[in-house]
Design an enzyme around this catalytic site. Structure first.
Site, PDB file in Angstrom:
ATOM      1  N   HIS A 277       0.839  -1.192   0.000  1.00 36.09           N
ATOM      2  CA  HIS A 277       0.000   0.000   0.000  1.00 36.09           C
ATOM      3  C   HIS A 277       0.879   1.250   0.000  1.00 36.09           C
ATOM      4  CE1 HIS A 277      -3.314   2.683   0.843  1.00 36.09           C
ATOM      5  NE2 HIS A 277      -4.154   1.673   0.749  1.00 36.09           N
TER       6      HIS A 277
ATOM      7  N   PRO B  41      12.429  12.059   9.783  1.00 39.16           N
ATOM      8  CA  PRO B  41      13.276  10.956   9.294  1.00 39.16           C
ATOM      9  C   PRO B  41      12.623   9.575   9.367  1.00 39.16           C
ATOM     10  CG  PRO B  41      14.192  11.992  11.288  1.00 39.16           C
ATOM     11  CD  PRO B  41      13.087  12.873  10.809  1.00 39.16           C
TER      12      PRO B  41
ATOM     13  N   GLY C 109       8.013  10.308   8.370  1.00 39.61           N
ATOM     14  CA  GLY C 109       7.554  10.899   7.115  1.00 39.61           C
ATOM     15  C   GLY C 109       6.733  12.156   7.331  1.00 39.61           C
TER      16      GLY C 109
END
Lengths: 296, 296
Positions: free
Chosen positions: A81, A168, A171
């Site tokens: 996904h 980091p 996201g």
């Protein structure tokens, strides 16, 4: 009935102990009802369905973000996904007579607090979008976690809240407001993802298919099967049965068939009643023809 | 939930003012809930769905018999549905955890009082039957109102209660106890009753068709169409969707098709949920995947 539903999608569907911690965090706020958890190892994703008052839901979501940021690192997370965040997407949905404005306000309040507390870039989408090009989730998500640093370098993709740099490990995150959506996946007999993708292209609205249907083809490693994964964004325009029948027709034209389906999260009662009406060719069917419904 | 349901079938479906009087009589007892009235001019029959305590239901049914005996004269009543009585058949159905014995007791108490008060022959059927050959309604009803005087001359058909002679205008009446039954009719495109009869013979259990399915073919004068009229006596053995699909298959083999369906009376929630599960090929579907059901 509580005024709002909230359906956070988190990028973890393989480690049950992590999913359990995330669910426990979201359910830790009294007044918030946990209605469903749908978890999938191939998508590597879990979808929680919560309902409650805006303030309680915000507290629940903040606890969920906190747990997700501790346990999920997208640098090592992979799944079929597409995703851009540890907590990938968080839609608020008005229930009953609640106006959409209340769902938008809940999204904005959460977005502001998530950005500040977790130093996380936040994009507002759908009915909460502040720029038209951020209305569709697919547009925000294009490029994925890995492509997002380059994407954000473009000022057109400066976040709505939070720092202009990708977290980091977590996201970015997408928060918004929308009407009820039915997430419905169809597992095919074939293992060929190109067949699932071809079916998805035929079925989805953007390919000239069914109105209010979004679809993509994925491969399910754990089952050795291809899947057509759909979002039905208005079941009054295209019902689940109509979408399924169209997938069946396209599947048969391509020499494969449907094994079974999966519902991610919940279906509204009206959609279920509509399936009975449509499947049985029973134009007058409604809840007033169901014994227990009349006795309640 | 009330302990019992009662589903009287009366031989009047054409004169709305008479149906209204019958319904008003049945609904005149406080504590009895009128859940549904399904009335059909071609069958010339109305089906009431009532729920309540045994004593209240008995009072409601006595009022219904009283009204029906005033208003219905089988000597001038004609319809496509076989019938032997003005109040043709009165099944009691246990709801929830109610034991079948309670429905049988309600049937026996009503049978005794109806026979005495209205001088009407009463046959007990299904779970209330006192002779094995009276278990099936079709066997009791064979010959119809017109044939019943000759039938009753045979000592094997002496009534369980009441006088051994047919009531001149109201015939006889059949009272009993059974589990929930789904009455489901399928309207065909064709007007040819022989096609509907051929389909019914293929579909019903007695012809080697689907288990727990009874079916007959009738002609609907008011619509100029033939109909397959079915009783599904155990929807866990054969679901409504399975029965419909079989009718469709046989109809297509005979060059016609299904126009639409009709539900007479009610469907239990479990049957409706089963239709969604079957139609959507969604093995995990249940009420726990329906939003409003979880929020109740």
């Amino acid at each position: 009935m509580p005024p709002l539903e909230c359906v956070p999608n988190v990028s973890e569907g393989r480690r049950p102990e992590v999913v359990a911690r995330l669910v426990a965090a979201a359910a830790s706020i009294p007044g918030v009802r946990l209605l469903d958890v749908s978890s999938d190892p191939d998508h590597n994703r879990s979808v929680l369905t919560l309902a409650g008052e805006p303030g309680d839901l915000r507290a629940s979501l903040l606890a969920l973000y906190d747990a997700a940021l501790q346990d999920i690192d997208l640098r090592s997370q992979q799944g079929v996904h597409p995703r851009v965040g540890a907590v990938d997407v968080v839609p608020f949905v008005p229930l009953g007579d609640t106006p959409m404005e209340e769902a938008v306000a809940a999204a904005e309040a959460l977005a502001s607090e998530v950005a500040e507390r977790f130093d996380l870039p936040v994009y507002l989408y759908e009915r909460a979008a502040r720029r038209p090009e951020r209305t569709r989730l697919a547009d925000i998500r294009r490029g994925g976690f890995e492509g997002f640093p380059a994407k954000m370098a473009d000022p057109a993709w400066t976040p709505d809240f939070g720092p202009p740099r990708v977290h980091p490990s977590a996201g970015v995150t997408v928060i918004g407001a929308r009407f009820f959506l039915i997430a419905f996946n169809v597992v095919l007999e074939t293992a060929d993802i190109s067949v699932a993708r071809a079916i998805a292209r035929k079925v989805r609205e953007s390919g000239g298919g069914l109105p209010a249907v979004r679809a993509m083809g994925v491969y399910l490693e754990s089952r050795g099967r291809a899947q057509v994964s759909m979002n039905l964004v208005d079941f009054r325009q295209t019902s689940v049965l109509t979408a399924l029948n169209r997938v069946r027709q396209e599947a048969e034209a391509l020499g494969t068939r449907i094994l079974e389906s999966e519902l991610i999260g919940l279906m509204p009662e009206e959609a279920a009643v509509g399936v009975v009406r449509e499947a049985l060719q029973l134009p007058g069917f409604g809840l007033d023809r169901v014994l227990e419904s009349l006795l309640r």
